[in-house]
Design a protein around this motif. Structure first.
Motif, PDB file in Angstrom:
ATOM      1  N   UNK A   1       1.413  -1.229  -0.344  1.00  0.00           N
ATOM      2  CA  UNK A   1       0.119   0.028   0.090  1.00  0.00           C
ATOM      3  C   UNK A   1       1.440   0.880  -0.154  1.00  0.00           C
ATOM      4  N   UNK A   2       0.414   2.399  -0.537  1.00  0.00           N
ATOM      5  CA  UNK A   2       1.351   3.733  -0.897  1.00  0.00           C
ATOM      6  C   UNK A   2       1.255   4.203   0.818  1.00  0.00           C
ATOM      7  N   UNK A   3       0.392   4.171   1.240  1.00  0.00           N
ATOM      8  CA  UNK A   3       0.018   5.225   1.805  1.00  0.00           C
ATOM      9  C   UNK A   3       0.761   4.807   3.196  1.00  0.00           C
ATOM     10  N   UNK A   4       0.480   3.498   3.820  1.00  0.00           N
ATOM     11  CA  UNK A   4       1.301   2.635   4.736  1.00  0.00           C
ATOM     12  C   UNK A   4       2.411   1.701   4.953  1.00  0.00           C
ATOM     13  N   UNK A   5       2.671   1.025   3.581  1.00  0.00           N
ATOM     14  CA  UNK A   5       4.119   0.490   2.934  1.00  0.00           C
ATOM     15  C   UNK A   5       4.706   1.062   2.960  1.00  0.00           C
ATOM     16  N   UNK A   6       4.558   2.124   1.981  1.00  0.00           N
ATOM     17  CA  UNK A   6       5.398   2.709   1.245  1.00  0.00           C
ATOM     18  C   UNK A   6       6.090   3.958   1.033  1.00  0.00           C
ATOM     19  N   UNK A   7       4.647   4.700   2.149  1.00  0.00           N
ATOM     20  CA  UNK A   7       5.041   6.036   3.012  1.00  0.00           C
ATOM     21  C   UNK A   7       5.302   7.216   2.128  1.00  0.00           C
ATOM     22  N   UNK A   8       4.307   7.110   0.888  1.00  0.00           N
ATOM     23  CA  UNK A   8       5.051   7.694  -0.274  1.00  0.00           C
ATOM     24  C   UNK A   8       3.680   8.706  -0.197  1.00  0.00           C
ATOM     25  N   UNK A   9       3.641   9.877  -0.691  1.00  0.00           N
ATOM     26  CA  UNK A   9       2.466  10.567  -0.669  1.00  0.00           C
ATOM     27  C   UNK A   9       1.854  11.233   0.095  1.00  0.00           C
ATOM     28  N   UNK A  10       3.186  11.583   1.368  1.00  0.00           N
ATOM     29  CA  UNK A  10       2.787  11.869   2.846  1.00  0.00           C
ATOM     30  C   UNK A  10       2.295  13.457   2.538  1.00  0.00           C
ATOM     31  N   UNK A  11       3.367  14.853   2.553  1.00  0.00           N
ATOM     32  CA  UNK A  11       2.336  15.591   2.053  1.00  0.00           C
ATOM     33  C   UNK A  11       1.100  15.906   1.467  1.00  0.00           C
ATOM     34  N   UNK A  12       0.299  15.540   0.301  1.00  0.00           N
ATOM     35  CA  UNK A  12      -0.685  15.892   0.847  1.00  0.00           C
ATOM     36  C   UNK A  12      -1.680  15.078   1.393  1.00  0.00           C
ATOM     37  N   UNK A  13      -1.763  13.574   1.449  1.00  0.00           N
ATOM     38  CA  UNK A  13      -1.532  13.160   3.233  1.00  0.00           C
ATOM     39  C   UNK A  13      -2.129  13.774   4.286  1.00  0.00           C
ATOM     40  N   UNK A  14      -0.752  14.167   4.454  1.00  0.00           N
ATOM     41  CA  UNK A  14      -0.961  15.222   6.310  1.00  0.00           C
ATOM     42  C   UNK A  14      -1.746  16.335   6.146  1.00  0.00           C
ATOM     43  N   UNK A  15      -1.884  17.358   4.797  1.00  0.00           N
ATOM     44  CA  UNK A  15      -2.241  18.342   4.194  1.00  0.00           C
ATOM     45  C   UNK A  15      -3.691  18.132   4.410  1.00  0.00           C
ATOM     46  N   UNK A  16      -4.169  17.810   3.741  1.00  0.00           N
ATOM     47  CA  UNK A  16      -5.777  17.392   2.764  1.00  0.00           C
ATOM     48  C   UNK A  16      -7.056  16.523   4.323  1.00  0.00           C
ATOM     49  N   UNK A  17      -5.801  15.620   4.281  1.00  0.00           N
ATOM     50  CA  UNK A  17      -6.450  14.986   5.584  1.00  0.00           C
ATOM     51  C   UNK A  17      -7.730  15.084   6.242  1.00  0.00           C
ATOM     52  N   UNK A  18      -8.049  16.424   6.318  1.00  0.00           N
ATOM     53  CA  UNK A  18      -9.296  17.883   7.954  1.00  0.00           C
ATOM     54  C   UNK A  18     -10.216  16.807   8.128  1.00  0.00           C
ATOM     55  N   UNK A  19     -10.515  16.609   6.393  1.00  0.00           N
ATOM     56  CA  UNK A  19     -12.088  16.001   6.453  1.00  0.00           C
ATOM     57  C   UNK A  19     -12.598  14.504   5.203  1.00  0.00           C
ATOM     58  N   UNK A  20     -13.524  14.401   5.341  1.00  0.00           N
ATOM     59  CA  UNK A  20     -13.720  13.376   4.629  1.00  0.00           C
ATOM     60  C   UNK A  20     -13.283  13.854   3.563  1.00  0.00           C
ATOM     61  N   UNK A  21     -14.597  15.089   3.015  1.00  0.00           N
ATOM     62  CA  UNK A  21     -14.814  15.398   1.963  1.00  0.00           C
ATOM     63  C   UNK A  21     -13.316  15.557   1.426  1.00  0.00           C
ATOM     64  N   UNK A  22     -12.657  16.110   1.571  1.00  0.00           N
ATOM     65  CA  UNK A  22     -11.195  17.302   1.249  1.00  0.00           C
ATOM     66  C   UNK A  22     -10.463  15.259   0.808  1.00  0.00           C
ATOM     67  N   UNK A  23     -10.349  14.392   1.524  1.00  0.00           N
ATOM     68  CA  UNK A  23     -10.176  13.278   1.292  1.00  0.00           C
ATOM     69  C   UNK A  23      -9.926  12.391  -0.079  1.00  0.00           C
ATOM     70  N   UNK A  24     -12.049  12.912   0.244  1.00  0.00           N
ATOM     71  CA  UNK A  24     -12.235  11.947  -1.255  1.00  0.00           C
ATOM     72  C   UNK A  24     -11.706  12.672  -2.139  1.00  0.00           C
TER      73      UNK A  24
END
Length: 231
Positions: free
Chosen positions: A18-41
């Protein structure tokens, strides 16, 4: 590669690699945008679409691109796809487009997209490449949405707040109030909260993997015949 296993691609993208849990890639958008479900979606859908289309195009042109210019050409392909998605969101999802801001065009430089285009699509036929992009994108998107659920629930006490930004006016009343205002946890919607939430998800995955590995390595007890009844 004609012997591509679609089941293996799904398992790799959604769980094992999994790119987020194993490869730990794309952390910048994950950290910045994931404050709400709609933004994450919203960002997850844009990333999935980018990976699927970019993988398909890169695979389709791989025989006509010389190795020494392959990476710049693929970056141009990804940039073109992201530009089309960005213009579409600006036209039809304008509010969400402005909320996501710089993180939409930054999909071009997302390591997940470049890694799959260069590492898989450049060496495989179109259909497996499309499927690989879909599975890797879904794996990243699921982590992104999971972070959005945790952070919005703890930080705002709601789920699907501002859903109309993604789903239109019909979703104006979709907000689910779960926690009272006095139970909100401000840290969850701040950057440290994002790292903590991601750490929790990674820990859960590791615990599941270790439990499964322990179960598989345990010796199977063999039933021996009772000496008293054996004849």
């Amino acid at each position: 590669m004609s012997d591509v296993s679609y089941r293996d691609l799904a398992v790799q993208g959604l769980w094992k690699n999994n790119p987020g849990l194993v490869q730990i890639l794309g952390m910048c958008p994950m950290m910045a945008i994931s404050n709400t479900v709609v933004n994450s979606l919203g960002l997850a859908m844009a990333t999935i679409l980018t990976m699927v289309v970019s993988n398909g195009l890169a695979s389709a042109i791989r025989h006509w691109v010389r190795p020494e210019v392959r990476l710049p050409v693929f970056v141009m392909v990804v940039a073109s796809v992201v530009t089309v998605i960005e213009l579409w969101m600006n036209a039809y999802l304008n509010t969400l487009y402005h909320v996501l801001g710089i993180f939409l065009p930054l999909i071009v430089t997302n390591c997940i997209v470049i890694a799959r285009v260069e590492g898989f699509a450049a060496r495989n036929p179109v259909l497996p490449s499309l499927y690989d992009g879909l599975m890797m994108g879904l794996g990243f998107g699921l982590v992104l949405v999971a972070l959005g659920v945790i952070r919005e629930l703890l930080g705002f006490g709601t789920l699907l707040a501002n859903a109309q930004q993604l789903f239109g006016p019909m979703a104006a009343n979709w907000t689910i109030h779960v926690l009272p205002e006095q139970a909100h946890f401000l840290l969850a919607i701040l950057p440290p909260g994002a790292f903590m939430a991601l750490a929790i998800l990674i820990a859960i995955k590791q615990a599941i993997e270790q439990r499964r590995a322990t179960r598989l390595t345990q010796p199977v007890a063999m039933e021996l015949p009772n000496a008293a009844t054996a004849r």
